[in-house]
Design a protein around this motif. Structure first.
Motif, PDB file in Angstrom:
ATOM      1  N   THR A1138      26.346   0.680  -2.280  1.00  0.00           N
ATOM      2  CA  THR A1138      25.778   0.921  -3.613  1.00  0.00           C
ATOM      3  C   THR A1138      26.599   0.117  -4.611  1.00  0.00           C
ATOM      4  O   THR A1138      27.662  -0.408  -4.270  1.00  0.00           O
ATOM      5  CB  THR A1138      25.848   2.405  -4.019  1.00  0.00           C
ATOM      6  OG1 THR A1138      27.205   2.819  -3.895  1.00  0.00           O
ATOM      7  CG2 THR A1138      24.934   3.240  -3.150  1.00  0.00           C
ATOM      8  N   GLU A1139      26.071   0.021  -5.838  1.00  0.00           N
ATOM      9  CA  GLU A1139      26.848  -0.707  -6.847  1.00  0.00           C
ATOM     10  C   GLU A1139      27.797   0.256  -7.540  1.00  0.00           C
ATOM     11  O   GLU A1139      27.441   1.396  -7.849  1.00  0.00           O
ATOM     12  CB  GLU A1139      25.905  -1.343  -7.861  1.00  0.00           C
ATOM     13  CG  GLU A1139      26.569  -2.448  -8.647  1.00  0.00           C
ATOM     14  CD  GLU A1139      25.558  -3.117  -9.561  1.00  0.00           C
ATOM     15  OE1 GLU A1139      24.800  -3.974  -9.064  1.00  0.00           O
ATOM     16  OE2 GLU A1139      25.518  -2.760 -10.754  1.00  0.00           O
ATOM     17  N   THR A1140      28.989  -0.244  -7.729  1.00  0.00           N
ATOM     18  CA  THR A1140      30.002   0.599  -8.404  1.00  0.00           C
ATOM     19  C   THR A1140      30.966  -0.313  -9.162  1.00  0.00           C
ATOM     20  O   THR A1140      30.705  -1.510  -9.286  1.00  0.00           O
ATOM     21  CB  THR A1140      30.736   1.498  -7.377  1.00  0.00           C
ATOM     22  OG1 THR A1140      31.652   2.313  -8.075  1.00  0.00           O
ATOM     23  CG2 THR A1140      31.446   0.658  -6.315  1.00  0.00           C
ATOM     24  N   ASN A1141      32.069   0.237  -9.656  1.00  0.00           N
ATOM     25  CA  ASN A1141      33.085  -0.625 -10.269  1.00  0.00           C
ATOM     26  C   ASN A1141      34.461  -0.030 -10.002  1.00  0.00           C
ATOM     27  O   ASN A1141      34.575   1.155  -9.603  1.00  0.00           O
ATOM     28  CB  ASN A1141      32.799  -0.818 -11.750  1.00  0.00           C
ATOM     29  CG  ASN A1141      32.844   0.485 -12.508  1.00  0.00           C
ATOM     30  OD1 ASN A1141      33.870   1.201 -12.493  1.00  0.00           O
ATOM     31  ND2 ASN A1141      31.733   0.843 -13.138  1.00  0.00           N
ATOM     32  N   PRO A1142      35.527  -0.753 -10.194  1.00  0.00           N
ATOM     33  CA  PRO A1142      36.868  -0.289  -9.816  1.00  0.00           C
ATOM     34  C   PRO A1142      37.244   1.049 -10.475  1.00  0.00           C
ATOM     35  O   PRO A1142      37.804   1.931  -9.817  1.00  0.00           O
ATOM     36  CB  PRO A1142      37.764  -1.426 -10.308  1.00  0.00           C
ATOM     37  CG  PRO A1142      36.908  -2.620 -10.285  1.00  0.00           C
ATOM     38  CD  PRO A1142      35.550  -2.141 -10.653  1.00  0.00           C
ATOM     39  N   LYS A1172      29.907  -4.267  -5.079  1.00  0.00           N
ATOM     40  CA  LYS A1172      29.050  -3.518  -4.152  1.00  0.00           C
ATOM     41  C   LYS A1172      29.906  -3.012  -3.021  1.00  0.00           C
ATOM     42  O   LYS A1172      30.640  -3.780  -2.398  1.00  0.00           O
ATOM     43  CB  LYS A1172      27.939  -4.436  -3.603  1.00  0.00           C
ATOM     44  CG  LYS A1172      26.841  -4.670  -4.622  1.00  0.00           C
ATOM     45  CD  LYS A1172      25.723  -5.487  -4.039  1.00  0.00           C
ATOM     46  CE  LYS A1172      24.584  -5.591  -5.055  1.00  0.00           C
ATOM     47  NZ  LYS A1172      23.565  -6.560  -4.600  1.00  0.00           N
ATOM     48  N   ALA A1173      29.786  -1.713  -2.757  1.00  0.00           N
ATOM     49  CA  ALA A1173      30.622  -1.140  -1.714  1.00  0.00           C
ATOM     50  C   ALA A1173      30.069   0.225  -1.332  1.00  0.00           C
ATOM     51  O   ALA A1173      29.172   0.749  -1.991  1.00  0.00           O
ATOM     52  CB  ALA A1173      32.044  -0.993  -2.214  1.00  0.00           C
ATOM     53  N   ASP A1174      30.610   0.777  -0.257  1.00  0.00           N
ATOM     54  CA  ASP A1174      30.262   2.141   0.149  1.00  0.00           C
ATOM     55  C   ASP A1174      31.186   3.066  -0.654  1.00  0.00           C
ATOM     56  O   ASP A1174      32.380   3.218  -0.334  1.00  0.00           O
ATOM     57  CB  ASP A1174      30.470   2.301   1.661  1.00  0.00           C
ATOM     58  CG  ASP A1174      29.988   3.660   2.146  1.00  0.00           C
ATOM     59  OD1 ASP A1174      29.979   4.612   1.353  1.00  0.00           O
ATOM     60  OD2 ASP A1174      29.613   3.747   3.349  1.00  0.00           O
ATOM     61  N   SER A1175      30.694   3.659  -1.712  1.00  0.00           N
ATOM     62  CA  SER A1175      31.525   4.447  -2.631  1.00  0.00           C
ATOM     63  C   SER A1175      32.252   5.574  -1.914  1.00  0.00           C
ATOM     64  O   SER A1175      33.425   5.851  -2.184  1.00  0.00           O
ATOM     65  CB  SER A1175      30.652   5.065  -3.727  1.00  0.00           C
ATOM     66  OG  SER A1175      29.916   4.054  -4.347  1.00  0.00           O
ATOM     67  N   GLU A1176      31.534   6.193  -1.011  1.00  0.00           N
ATOM     68  CA  GLU A1176      32.120   7.317  -0.286  1.00  0.00           C
ATOM     69  C   GLU A1176      33.347   6.879   0.509  1.00  0.00           C
ATOM     70  O   GLU A1176      34.379   7.535   0.516  1.00  0.00           O
ATOM     71  CB  GLU A1176      31.060   7.903   0.643  1.00  0.00           C
ATOM     72  CG  GLU A1176      31.304   9.334   1.098  1.00  0.00           C
ATOM     73  CD  GLU A1176      31.473  10.301  -0.058  1.00  0.00           C
ATOM     74  OE1 GLU A1176      32.339  11.182   0.032  1.00  0.00           O
ATOM     75  OE2 GLU A1176      30.759  10.135  -1.111  1.00  0.00           O
TER      76      GLU A1176
END
Lengths: 1303, 155
Positions: A1138-1142, A1172-1176
């Motif tokens: 998903t899209e996220t940020n630091p 973009k990363a796996d937030s979990e």
């Protein structure tokens, strides 16, 4: 009972028997008429239900018993009798024969048994028989003639009614009586005889007289057959016809004149008497003979009935005249028999009158005049023939009578004797003979002869001298035939032939032949003569001695001159030369005309050349062989018209002998000279030499004036040299052209002779005016034409077969010589080439430098006769790398570089499309090929060569077409240089052949060695170059190799270790996963139990119990965590991007972890960049790291979390100010289950590392004991999904566990 | 109302059954047990249960499969899946197959009780709702009929 049974049995059998019969059977009671039994056949006819019914009803359809019932015949006293009767069944239309009988029947009674047999067909036959009998009877009864039968004992058995009608007797009066009693007594004997014959089976018709009741006798014609009964003759059956009236008439006539009859019969002529109706009533035996019938058959018949229609008609006509007019006629009649032979008759017909003078008939007398007529006819024909033969005979014919007088002479004889026919006739034949012949025919002698041969035909032949009326004597040949006429008088027929002229000729002939035979004898000598002089002498001898000429001379033709070579009889020796072209000299005329020339009076001929003697007549005869005049034989005389036909002929014979002798001698000389020439020619070293010798020989030996020597060069015929011309001539004729008689000779391979060149359009005027004939002979060896020997002449038709033959001999000498020279030259060339090859090869081997070696090859090839040689080294695409040229000018080399074809063009030139140009390994591309012109040379095929050279792709040759034989200067010749493996490493091309010839397989063969040699050299050079390069590379490489090996070994070891570790970890992970999972259930129940206890015990208020229960719950939770970590670690990592940020990432993590108050958190985290990363997963990473940091600072400190963008990545750092780690600890930090804490994190960092790496990022640690720890996590802005990297270990963990649980 | 609810525990682990039964009975539920899926199906056929706690793994059948079967036979019964380690896939599948909720092992008993209570409440609501629905329908129909009568009288 037993009897009854038996009875029944018998009945049954009986019934069966009757049922099987074809006939109808029934049994009926005689009292009741009831039918007791009927068989199947009966039932078939009358119906199945007949038994029990009345028989009369069933069979006859009656209501009461039949009136004709037969019972009475078989019952009563007739018991046991059989009654037979016939019965016609109307119903069926058939006849039956019935057999009735009483039989005993059960019940002790007799019954009526009837059996009916079908006799319809039998009945039918009987009826037909009765009918035929009736008819026969009618026939007999109604017959007009008497039909009788007589038994074998001669008694009359039967007579038909005709007997009564004719004879007037009653039949009964004669039946049973002997037949002889009714016969006329005179005929009895004959009758009995005839009767006997009939009984013997050989009946004959007979005429007998029968006594009628009236007493008169009747004439009967009897025809009888034997009467046969049971195969035996039992009597006679006969028919008698009353012929009394006919006989009577005959008799009457007979009685009229028995004498006449006798007379008539005696006459050899045919005599007949016809009545007015034209019926022949009397005929004599001659008549019978003529028509082949008996008088009895003729009498009463008309001519139409005897003769064919046309013959009868001819008779009828004259008959009519006689009968109608009552006059006698005489006619000629004829008959034709079946063979078609005609007979002629002289017939006189005379009318016969009765007392009243009325015509009652005619008498004809016919005399057979056939023989006479035939003889007359023949005689006439014979006479006609004879007359025409005699009159038209070529011979004289005379008939001399017994008195030796001429009875007849024909015109020819008259002519022979010179008298008229009338003058001859009647004269004694001897009058016409000369005295010496008269003596042969003395009268006594003739009489004696006649006596001797009296009655015989004899003939003799004489040759007699006659004396004609004009006094001339003549010779005749006489064939005299003596015969005797009917009166026995002697007749002599003389056939006379005038042989005077012939005799004279024969005489002359004899003299001529004598001279001729003398001459021929001479001719033999001539043929043996060894020199011309001898021939001249012998010829003159013959002229003088044998032929007897006084003045004789011999002249020979020498070119255009006729020269006197020998003479006889003249008073002084002289010489003479006459131009053939001038009209001077009789001899010259003989030469020119080719015929004997006779001048009876030389004074009248202006062409006569005066000599010393007083010559008046001259005869000049040419000496000829074929058409060619060699010279002249000339005779002269001081008499006028001194030479006759015979002289001419004899002289001609002599001339021909002499000519043959001369020509033979000359031929021999020529042949000898030719042989000498041939031998000399064999030593010639060059074609030029051959040419020179040949031309000389043609002039000197064969004596031709204009001689040419042509040689075939390629497609042209080139004049090498010629003699007889005032200036040298240059002549080149195309062989495919129309021009040149010589060209025609080449093309046809045969000598071509043109007697008149003006008429031949092919004649090439080479500048010699006045040439009129030409002979061209091909120089041939086998089928190959090398050139032409040509001769020309200013005369028309100047050459003959002999010239041709000599020329052909010469030509064959030339052919051999040239071929030899060619061979020698080619041998020398080959030797030279081989020498070059050997020397070249040797030299090539000694040269080390590849370039120089190739150049050497090129030079050697050049020595093989190619002025320009190019060898190109090519790369694998056939593009030229290097060019080595020999014989090219600087400009040409430049042009070559500009125009050299690229590799793909060369590739195509070696392709199968070019196979048709292949000669061995070479490709020969002729300029003349239109396809090649377009595809190889790159110019339109129709562009003129001069123009095309400027545009073509190849380098043009400096040479001109003129210098070539069959090579065109622009032709292309090239070959690939192939290594033994077939790789093309170079291209050889060459042109401008020194010999100007197209290459052949043979000529190129030696060069093929160089193709391979050059290929190998180039390949070696290539190899050497690459070897050198490789060697250098190897050197460098070798230096690096050691390092590399070391490094690689290290890498390998590491990899190996990693692999081992990974494997081990994998196994451990898997195991841990399983164990962990299975720990859940006990944990669950412990948790449940703890809860329960806590609930129940809370009421007690015992603090310590509660504390313990809390401890249990806490540890349950911890155990669960370990299990979850374990499972996480062993599970395949799957990212849910998903899209996220630091900032989000860090905040989420911080929200989870409880931070003790003694720890200060410094958060330097940006909202940017987006990632973009796996937030979990990120949350868990940072939770882990934060927890670790917190755990590392039990005494408090600062937790610093930073983030910053670096290229395509975000770098996070999590730093603490805690205890730090040793290097050993750091090394094992990422290993699962490793922990420094008592409670440990177990999988924590290992999982972190996995999650980071799953995102394509890195995680590192920096630490030192006492100095705190910093974890750095670098994550890409967008994770690189690594498929299969750690794609891991236990995929279906639960199922495997499930399996274990189950068991 | 919860006190009277009947609960079926489906788990092959005897300890878990025992503990859960004790706890739930203490809470006033009537509890029944099934060791296997087969037993569970039999029991649900014979007896009425308000709710079933189903272990995701059973010796003879996957819990989820059992769910599928029960969805057809006892649709009204609330079904709670007990799972060791929930994955997204597991959860989705469980819900798709007719699970009303799921709880994790090892469970927090309080949470379990809360979940059960919640489910039972929902069940009750549903029941009530459907009863209301029927009443509403009848009422509406009656009104409609009355309206028709009126309209019929009008012309």
């Amino acid at each position: 009972m037993a009897d009854e049974e038996e009875l029944a049995h018998v009945l049954k059998k009986l019934h069966m028997l009757f049922d099987g019969l074809e006939d109808l059977v029934y049994v009926a009671d005689p009292q009741t008429y009831e039918i007791l039994f009927a068989n199947d056949k009966f039932k078939e006819l009358f119906g199945a239900e007949v038994v029990g019914r009345k028989c009369y009803e069933v069979i006859h359809g009656r209501k009461a018993p039949c009136p004709f019932c037969t019972n009475k015949y078989i019952f009563g006293e007739n018991i046991g009798k059989t009654h037979l009767w016939e019965y016609y069944c109307k119903k069926k239309g058939r006849w039956y024969k019935c057999i009735d009988r009483a039989i005993s029947w059960p019940g002790n009674k007799y019954v009526r048994f009837e059996m009916a047999v079908d006799i319809t067909s039998h009945k039918e036959t009987e009826r037909a028989l009765a009918e035929s009998e009736r008819r026969y009877r009618n026939l007999v009864e109604a017959a007009p003639d008497v039909i009788y039968t007589i038994s074998s004992d001669g008694k009359i058995v039967s007579l038909n009614p005709a007997f009564e009608r004719i004879t007037g007797w009653k039949c009964e009066e004669w039946v049973g009586k002997p037949f002889v009693e009714i016969i006329h007594p005179d005929d009895v004997f004959e009758a009995v005889e005839n009767f006997r014959k009939t009984l013997a089976g050989k009946p004959e018709p007979v005429e007998l007289r029968i006594r009628a009741k009236s007493g008169e006798y009747l004439v009967g014609e009897f025809i009888s057959v034997p009467l046969i009964e049971n195969g035996e003759i039992v009597g006679e059956l006969g028919i008698a016809r009353d012929v009394t009236s006919r006989r009577k008439y005959e008799e009457e006539l007979q009685n009229v004149s028995t004498t006449l009859r006798a007379l008539v019969q005696a006459i050899p002529d045919i005599v007949y008497f016809k009545d007015v109706e034209g019926r022949n009533l009397i005929v004599n035996s001659a008549f019978e003979k003529l028509v082949g019938l008996k008088a009895s058959e003729i009498v009463g018949k008309r001519d139409e009935e005897i003769f064919p229609r046309d013959l009868a008609e001819q008779c009828r006509k004259s008959d009519e005249i006689v009968l109608r007019n009552g006059v006698a006629v005489r006619v000629e009649e004829y008959t034709v028999n079946e063979k078609g032979e005609k007979r002629f008759f002289d017939t006189i017909k005379v009318p016969v009158f009765d007392k009243e003078g009325k015509v009652v008939g005619l008498i004809g007398v016919s005399r057979d005049i056939t023989e006479r007529k035939l003889i007359e006819e023949k005689l006439r024909e014979r006479e006609e023939f004879f007359r025409s033969v005699v009159e038209n005979s070529h011979d004289g014919i005379a008939i001399v009578d017994e008195n030796f007088r001429v009875a007849y002479s024909n015109n020819v004889l008259a002519e022979i004797l010179g008298y008229s026919k009338d003058e001859i006739t009647g004269q004694d034949f001897r009058v016409f003979l000369a005295e010496e012949s008269k003596s042969l025919f003395a009268t006594d002698k003739l009489r004696e002869q006649a006596k001797q041969h009296k009655g015989q035909v004899f003939s003799s032949t004489y040759e007699l001298k006659i004396k004609r009326k004009n006094g001339e004597e003549g010779i005749i040949e006489v064939k005299a035939t003596t015969l005797w006429d009917a009166h026995g008088k002697m007749r002599t027929i003389a056939q006379v032939l005038d042989v005077t002229q012939r005799k004279k000729l024969e005489e002359e002939r004899k003299i001529f032949e004598a001279r001729l035979s003398e001459l021929n004898k001479h001719a033999q000598k001539l043929n043996k003569a060894r020199s011309l002089k001898e021939i001249y002498r012998l010829t003159l001898d013959a002229m003088e001695k044998t032929l007897g000429f006084e003045y004789a001379s011999l002249l020979m033709v020498e070119e255009n001159v006729l020269r006197l070579v020998a003479h006889r009889g003249y008073s002084k020796i002289f010489s003479l030369k006459l131009s053939i072209d001038e009209d001077k000299g009789i001899t010259v005329r003989a030469v020119r005309t080719g015929r004997a020339v006779y001048v009876p009076d030389v004074r009248k001929d202006p062409a006569y050349v005066k000599g010393g003697e007083r010559i008046l007549s001259e005869l000049a005869v040419p000496m000829k062989v074929g058409k060619k005049v060699l010279g002249v034989l000339n005779v002269e005389s001081q008499r006028l018209d001194a030479f006759g036909e015979d002289d001419k002929k004899l002289l001609e014979v002599l001339a021909s002998h002499a000519a043959i002798a001369i020509s033979n001698l000359k031929r021999q000389e020529k042949l000898a000279a030719l042989n000498a020439y041939g031998r000399k020619l064999g030593k010639a070293k060059s074609v030029e030499e051959v040419c020179k010798q040949t031309l000389n020989a043609m002039q000197k030996i064969l004596g031709f004036k204009y001689v040419d020597f042509f040689i075939v060069a390629g497609k042209k015929l080139r004049l090498i040299n010629s003699l007889g011309l005032s200036r040298p001539l240059k002549l080149v004729l195309p062989l495919d052209g129309e021009k040149g008689i010589t060209v025609r000779a080449v093309r046809s391979g045969r000598a071509v002779y043109v007697p008149d060149v003006r008429k031949d359009p092919a004649y090439v005027d080479a500048g010699i005016s006045g040439i009129l004939s030409e002979l061209a002979v091909p120089i041939k060896l086998g089928d190959r034409v090398l050139g032409v020997l040509n001769v020309e002449s200013e005369r028309l038709d100047a050459f003959d077969d002999e010239d041709r033959r000599f020329l052909e001999i010469m030509a064959s000498h030339v052919a051999i010589a040239i071929t030899n020279i060619e061979r020698t030259q080619s041998l020398a060339a080959m030797t030279k080439k081989l020498e070059n090859l050997l020397i070249g090869s040797a030299k090539i081997m000694t040269i080390k430098d590849a370039h120089k070696r190739i150049r050497k090859i090129a030079e050697v090839i050049q020595k093989f006769g190619w002025r320009r040689v190019v060898i190109g080294r090519v790369d694998e695409n056939l593009n030229r790398k290097e060019l080595i040229t020999v014989g090219l000018t600087r400009e040409e080399i430049k042009l070559l570089r500009e125009r050299q074809a690229p590799g793909h063009v060369w590739r195509e030139r070696f392709s199968p499309a070019f196979d048709r140009f292949k000669i061995g390994e070479f490709y020969y591309i002729p300029w003349a090929d239109p396809w090649a012109r377009e595809h190889v040379f790159g110019v339109p095929p129709d562009m003129p060569t001069e123009e095309a050279i400027k545009h073509m792709r190849t380098v043009p040759s400096r040479l001109s077409e003129e210098n070539m034989v069959d090579w065109h200067p622009q032709d292309l010749l090239y070959a690939p240089l192939r290594t033994p493996e077939g790789k093309i490493v170079g291209i050889l091309s060459m042109d401008d052949p020194v010999d100007g010839r197209k290459p052949t397989k043979e000529s190129l063969m030696p060069l093929e060695i160089f193709l391979h040699l050059a290929a190998v050299i180039i390949e070696n050079a290539d190899l050497m170059e690459s070897l050198e390069k490789a060697r250098k590379e190897l050197e460098i490489y070798a230096n690096q190799l050691e390092e590399k090996v070391e490094e690689r070994t290290r890498e390998l070891k590491e990899m190996h270790d990693k692999l081992l570790k990974a494997q081990r970890l994998a196994v451990i992970g898997e195991l841990a996963g399983m164990v962990g999972h299975d720990l859940r259930n006990p944990l669950t129940s412990i948790a449940g139990a703890a809860y329960y206890l806590k609930r129940r015990l809370s009421q007690l208020g015992d603090e310590r119990i509660m504390e313990m229960l809390d401890l249990i719950e806490k540890n349950i939770a911890y155990s669960n965590k370990i299990i979850n970590d374990l499972l996480d670690y062993s599970r395949e990592v799957k990212l849910d991007i998903t899209e996220t940020n630091p900032e989000n990432v860090v905040n989420e993590a911080l929200a989870v972890v409880e931070i003790p108050s003694n720890i200060k958190v410094v958060k330097l985290v940006d909202k940017k960049p987006k990632m973009k990363a796996d937030s979990e997963k990120l949350k868990r990473i940072f939770v882990n790291l934060i927890r670790n940091a917190v755990d590392a600072m039990p005494k408090g400190g600062t937790l610093t979390i930073k983030s910053m963008k670096k290229g395509d990545s975000v770098v996070f750092t999590v730093s603490d100010t805690g205890v730090g780690m040793t290097k050993e600890v750091m090394e094992k930090l990422w290993t699962p289950l490793f922990t420094t804490k008592a409670k440990g994190m177990g999988f924590g960092l290992a999982i972190c590392k996995r999650f980071v790496e799953a995102h394509g990022g890195t995680i590192t640690v920096e630490s030192a004991p006492g100095k705190g720890t910093t974890f750095t996590v670098t994550l890409p802005l967008e994770p690189k999904m690594e498929e299969g990297g750690e794609n891991v270990w236990v995929k279906t963990l639960e199922s495997s566990l499930w399996t274990t649980t189950k068991t | 109302m919860g006190e009277n609810a009947r609960i079926l525990i489906v788990d092959d682990d005897e300890n878990i059954r025992k503990v859960l039964t004790m706890i739930l009975e203490d809470e006033g539920y009537k509890v029944d047990q099934a060791e296997t899926a087969k037993q569970a199906i039999e029991k649900t056929r014979k007896n009425f249960y308000n709710l079933a706690l189903i272990d995701i793994r059973l010796p003879d059948m996957e819990g989820i499969e059992l769910l599928t079967k029960m969805k057809d036979t006892v649709p009204r019964m609330r079904k709670i899946i007990i799972t060791g380690y929930p994955t997204l896939q597991n959860a989705i599948e469980a819900v798709n197959r007719g699970a009303d909720a799921y709880i994790l092992k090892p469970f927090d008993v309080n949470k379990v009780l809360a979940t059960i209570k919640e489910q039972l409440r929902k069940q009750e609501e549903e029941r009530r709702y459907s009863q209301e629905k029927v009443a509403e329908f009848i009422e509406t129909r009656v009104r409609e009929l009355e309206a028709e009568k009126i309209t019929q009288k009008r012309p």
